[in-house]
Design a protein around this motif. Structure first.
Motif, short mmCIF file in Angstrom:
data_model
loop_
_atom_site.label_atom_id
_atom_site.label_comp_id
_atom_site.label_asym_id
_atom_site.label_seq_id
_atom_site.Cartn_x
_atom_site.Cartn_y
_atom_site.Cartn_z
N GLY A 3 42.99 30.24 2.32
CA GLY A 3 42.76 29.33 3.44
C GLY A 3 42.42 27.92 3.00
O GLY A 3 41.72 27.18 3.71
N LEU A 4 42.92 27.53 1.83
CA LEU A 4 42.65 26.20 1.30
C LEU A 4 43.80 25.25 1.65
O LEU A 4 44.90 25.70 1.98
N PRO A 5 43.58 23.93 1.58
CA PRO A 5 44.63 22.97 1.92
C PRO A 5 45.92 23.27 1.13
O PRO A 5 45.85 23.61 -0.05
N PRO A 6 47.08 23.20 1.81
CA PRO A 6 47.33 22.67 3.16
C PRO A 6 47.23 23.71 4.28
O PRO A 6 47.63 23.41 5.41
N PHE A 7 46.74 24.91 3.98
CA PHE A 7 46.65 25.96 5.01
C PHE A 7 45.28 26.01 5.67
O PHE A 7 45.03 26.85 6.54
N GLY A 8 44.40 25.15 5.26
CA GLY A 8 43.09 24.99 5.86
C GLY A 8 42.62 23.58 5.60
O GLY A 8 43.29 22.81 4.90
N HIS A 9 41.48 23.23 6.15
CA HIS A 9 41.02 21.85 6.04
C HIS A 9 39.56 21.84 5.62
O HIS A 9 38.77 22.70 6.03
N LEU A 10 39.22 20.86 4.77
CA LEU A 10 37.90 20.81 4.16
C LEU A 10 37.21 19.48 4.42
O LEU A 10 37.85 18.45 4.63
N ALA A 11 35.89 19.54 4.39
CA ALA A 11 35.06 18.34 4.36
C ALA A 11 33.82 18.68 3.56
O ALA A 11 33.35 19.83 3.58
N LEU A 12 33.30 17.69 2.86
CA LEU A 12 32.08 17.87 2.06
C LEU A 12 31.00 16.95 2.58
O LEU A 12 31.24 15.76 2.81
N LEU A 13 29.81 17.51 2.80
CA LEU A 13 28.63 16.69 3.05
C LEU A 13 27.85 16.68 1.74
O LEU A 13 27.35 17.71 1.29
N ARG A 14 27.79 15.51 1.11
CA ARG A 14 27.12 15.39 -0.18
C ARG A 14 25.80 14.65 -0.01
O ARG A 14 25.69 13.75 0.82
N CYS A 15 24.84 15.01 -0.84
CA CYS A 15 23.52 14.39 -0.78
C CYS A 15 23.03 14.11 -2.19
O CYS A 15 23.22 14.93 -3.10
N GLU A 16 22.40 12.95 -2.37
CA GLU A 16 21.76 12.59 -3.64
C GLU A 16 20.30 12.26 -3.36
O GLU A 16 20.00 11.54 -2.41
N ALA A 17 19.40 12.79 -4.18
CA ALA A 17 17.96 12.53 -4.01
C ALA A 17 17.30 12.51 -5.38
O ALA A 17 17.91 12.86 -6.40
N MET A 18 16.02 12.12 -5.40
CA MET A 18 15.30 12.03 -6.67
C MET A 18 14.90 13.40 -7.20
O MET A 18 14.46 13.51 -8.34
N SER A 19 15.03 14.43 -6.39
CA SER A 19 14.80 15.80 -6.87
C SER A 19 15.80 16.71 -6.18
O SER A 19 16.25 16.43 -5.06
N MET A 20 16.15 17.82 -6.83
CA MET A 20 17.09 18.76 -6.24
C MET A 20 16.51 19.41 -4.99
O MET A 20 17.23 19.69 -4.02
N ASP A 21 15.20 19.64 -4.96
CA ASP A 21 14.57 20.25 -3.79
C ASP A 21 14.78 19.39 -2.54
O ASP A 21 15.08 19.91 -1.47
N LYS A 22 14.64 18.07 -2.69
CA LYS A 22 14.82 17.18 -1.54
C LYS A 22 16.27 17.19 -1.07
O LYS A 22 16.55 17.18 0.14
N ALA A 23 17.21 17.19 -2.00
CA ALA A 23 18.63 17.19 -1.64
C ALA A 23 19.00 18.47 -0.90
O ALA A 23 19.66 18.44 0.15
N LEU A 24 18.55 19.62 -1.42
CA LEU A 24 18.87 20.90 -0.78
C LEU A 24 18.17 21.03 0.56
O LEU A 24 18.74 21.57 1.53
N ALA A 25 16.92 20.53 0.65
CA ALA A 25 16.18 20.62 1.91
C ALA A 25 16.88 19.82 3.01
O ALA A 25 16.98 20.28 4.16
N PHE A 26 17.37 18.63 2.68
CA PHE A 26 18.08 17.83 3.68
C PHE A 26 19.34 18.55 4.16
O PHE A 26 19.60 18.63 5.37
N LEU A 27 20.12 19.10 3.23
CA LEU A 27 21.34 19.79 3.63
C LEU A 27 21.03 21.06 4.42
O LEU A 27 21.77 21.44 5.33
N ASP A 28 19.93 21.74 4.07
CA ASP A 28 19.51 22.91 4.85
C ASP A 28 19.21 22.53 6.30
O ASP A 28 19.60 23.23 7.24
#
Length: 732
Positions: free
Chosen positions: A627-652
């Motif tokens: 189900g990957l392109p061109p048979f599906g469609h993707l988008a990425l929400l990326r986050c950068e932070a000063m710690s991995m915990d903050k980046a993962l918490a925001f995406l959660d």
């Protein structure tokens, strides 16, 4: 509806537009015109979006109206609106991105006037004896009399005419200085400056199909390397230009622009201009205005040129349409290939996507009939495609960049008076410095990456964040002086080949071509035809024609075929076949040696067979099942932070409402993650991502709309950087 209230799109990372009042008796600027407005403590240049009443009781006033007419015409504005919506990027930043730098700064949207010095009627009656004591003035007046159309400052300087002499003649009213804005040149009787080459039957079919297209029609020009795709472009352009229309040509890299420009100017007797980041601010504005006013008939540019205004568009050409550099990877993350098709539909004109190794998405569109598929299966002039030989490098030493058989083949090629190319997509001398006693490696302190040794600069450099430091004399961990380099870069290859080959070794990578004109000089040296060995990165992979190049040696492509990124094998195969296509393009038989430690891998063997379409069919079937392109469609929400915990918490927090199925009507959108990015730390920040996957675009964008609004309202968003990447081409 009162017109004293404006909605203005501003270059700020915020959604929507901002309301401003228009001072009394100020002319109402149209949509697409620029205005200068206060924003907080700053003054910004924005673009008028609409005229409509505001719900706010008090409004700040527009400081200055900069344009009487739209600087961004209605069609270009519509493209920006669509792109802002599709890529989920603020409209104000998209409009600001489209404008040349000088227009963003509020400067006037007019071209530089051409200055000409002319003799006046009074000056024509001046006799030579009146200037006996002023010989410089006498000489200047005589030259002006010989050129009734006038002389530009550059012409006068070439003729050694001094400024004081001209000024003295002007004060006597014997000469005058005139300024002329550039005009649209008349259409020449014949747009061809030189005759077209003889086309093969396959080329003729492609040219006729493009010329017979009525209105919007996307084409895939799928031709093997050396099949003459550029000649198809040139002959398809001729009737478009003869009809007084313009042609926009997109190329993936600045390095391809000079040779493309040279060839197009040789063929056509019409104005040709370029649009790319190598221009200075004034040159870019002049080119932008020339295209919008119709003075430029052929516009050649890199990806951002897709936003160039055109006065009378007739055809769009996307050369090397598979190339990843057509996708912007930071800020406003658009794909020029896709926008070219959207723009052609908007203008109701044909668009041609040319490639020897088409992207799988484009191939799928051709398979399903949405693009007309034009094939060029044979090389121009009857040249044969090179054979690709697999060399098993499993027993080769890790720091030996070339196998003995490859080195012998290079020496034999040079001895015959021919040229060889050694391809390694890795700059520097060695990719890592390590300690033999304790295993320490020179790692970047700001990235999850080792640093590359650039011996010529005596530096270790990170190719991700450009962090630089000196090469240590001793191991920082154990103090040992037993430091060695591992692996090879283009610098090491250059040194190795210089010792073995009795011919010049020409290295072409980003390090050796930083100076303006250096790439052109190196390419000219190679095209001279003398025996030589080229060492280079992907800068040499496409678009170049070297008649005396008969051997190509390719190293270090295994990582692409084994990549965790689903696009890795496609990109590796494209790179392999593009590089291989540099060999044997004229009279010489081409030979390609592919060094690999995975010669039994099915994708490596398919690529080595030289049949890109067989490999593409295999990859397309794998993507259909996943189900990957061109048979599906993707988008990425990326986050950068000063710690991995903050980046993962925001995406959660971003994902939480959707995982609970609240406010989501279509559960076919899958959210995968959040998870750390494959490269967790880059430039001192920790990176995480949330992947959205859907079988249909509307469902994906509906969820993205809600997700982006939700993310903007989260308090944790203030402690990180985040962005959305629609149709990502890089998953790392």
């Amino acid at each position: 509806m009162p017109l004293s209230t404006l909605q203005v799109a501003l270059p700020v990372p915020l959604p929507g537009c901002f309301d401003y009042s228009l001072p009394p008796e100020t002319p109402v600027p149209p949509r697409g015109a620029r205005v200068e407005v206060p924003f907080g403590k700053r003054t910004l240049v924005g673009v008028v979006h609409a005229h409509q009443p505001s719900s706010l009781k008090t409004l700040k006033a527009v400081k200055r109206v900069l344009d009487e007419a739209p600087i961004i015409d209605e069609r270009l504005y519509a493209l920006c609106e669509w792109a802002a919506g599709y890529y989920h990027h603020p409209l104000g930043e998209v409009l600001n991105f489209v404008l040349p730098t000088l227009l963003r700064q509020g400067q006037a949207a007019r071209p530089d006037a051409e200055i000409r010095w002319r003799i006046t009627d009074r000056g024509r009656h001046v006799t030579a004896d009146r200037l006996k004591r002023a010989p410089r003035q006498q000489e200047a007046l005589a030259l002006l009399a010989e050129h009734p159309d006038g002389l530009t400052p550059a012409m006068l300087e070439a003729l050694s005419v001094s400024r004081p002499a001209l000024q003295a003649l002007r004060e006597k009213q014997w000469a005058e200085r005139e300024e002329h804005l550039p005009q649209v040149p008349p259409l020449p009787a014949d747009v061809l400056a030189e005759p077209a080459l003889s086309a093969s039957p396959e080329q003729r079919l492609a040219i006729e199909a493009i010329n017979q297209a009525s209105g919007f029609q996307p084409f895939l020009l799928d031709g093997v390397t050396g099949s003459g795709k550029t000649e198809v472009y040139l002959q398809a352009m001729a009737p478009v230009l003869a009809a007084g229309r313009q042609v926009l040509v997109l190329v993936p890299e600045i390095g391809l622009t000079p040779q493309t420009l040279r060839r197009f100017r040789q063929r056509f007797a019409v104005p040709v201009t370029v649009m790319h980041s190598g221009l200075n601010d004034r040159e870019r504005l002049e080119a932008w205005l020339a295209a919008g006013e119709g003075r430029a008939r052929i516009i050649i540019g890199t990806r951002s040129a897709i936003f160039t205004p055109l006065h009378a568009p007739g055809l769009i050409i996307v050369d090397e349409a598979h190339d990843g550099s057509l996708k912007q990877q930071d800020g406003f993350r658009y794909h020029a290939r896709d926008l070219a098709t959207w723009r052609a539909r908007q203008w109701n004109i044909p668009v041609v996507h040319g490639s020897a190794t088409p992207a799988l998405e484009t191939l799928h569109l051709a398979h399903t009939g949405r693009y007309q598929w034009l094939r060029l299966r044979e090389r121009a002039g009857g040249a044969a495609l090179p054979d690709i030989e697999l060399l098993d490098a499993r027993d080769a030493a890790p720091d030996a960049p070339l196998m003995p058989s490859a080195l012998t083949a290079i020496e034999d090629t040079v001895r015959r008076g021919e040229q060889a190319l050694v391809f390694l997509n890795r700059r520097g001398f060695a990719p890592v410095i390590l300690c033999r006693d304790c295993g320490w490696q020179a790692e970047c302190p700001r990235c999850d990456s080792v640093m590359t040794w650039h011996r010529s600069l005596s530096q270790l450099r990170c190719h991700h964040c450009d962090h630089q430091q000196r090469v240590p004399r001793r191991c920082p961990e154990c103090g040992s002086s037993n430091l060695i380099d591992a692996g090879a870069g283009t610098e090491k290859l250059e040194a190795l080949l210089s010792d073995h080959c009795k011919a010049p070794v020409v290295r072409i990578d980003r390090d050796t071509t930083r100076r303006k004109g250096s790439l052109d000089a190196k390419l000219a040296e190679i095209r001279g035809g003398a025996p030589a060995v080229l060492v280079g990165t992907q800068m040499l992979a496409k678009g170049h024609h070297f008649p005396r190049l008969s051997l190509v040696v390719i190293t270090n492509l295994d990582a692409g075929f084994l990549s965790a990124d689903f696009r890795g094998p496609e990109q590796a195969a494209q790179l392999l076949l593009q590089v291989a296509g540099r060999a044997g393009r004229k009279d010489l038989r081409g030979r390609v040696l592919l060094q690999s430690r995975h010669t039994d891998h099915h994708l490596v063997r398919l690529a080595a067979a030289g049949d890109y379409h067989a490999l593409a069919d295999t990859l397309l079937e794998e993507r259909r099942m996943a189900g990957l392109p061109p048979f599906g469609h993707l988008a990425l929400l990326r986050c950068e932070a000063m710690s991995m915990d903050k980046a993962l918490a925001f995406l959660d927090e971003c994902a939480a409402p959707f995982q609970q199925n609240s406010n989501v009507d279509d559960d076919s959108v899958n959210l995968l993650g959040p998870a750390p990015a494959p490269m967790e730390k880059r430039a001192g920040r920790y990176r995480a991502q949330l992947l959205l996957q859907a079988p249909q675009r509307p469902a994906l964008h509906a969820v993205l709309d809600t997700l982006v609004r939700h993310a903007r309202g989260l308090p944790s968003a203030r402690h990180c950087r985040w962005h959305v990447d629609v149709d990502p081409t890089e998953m790392v």
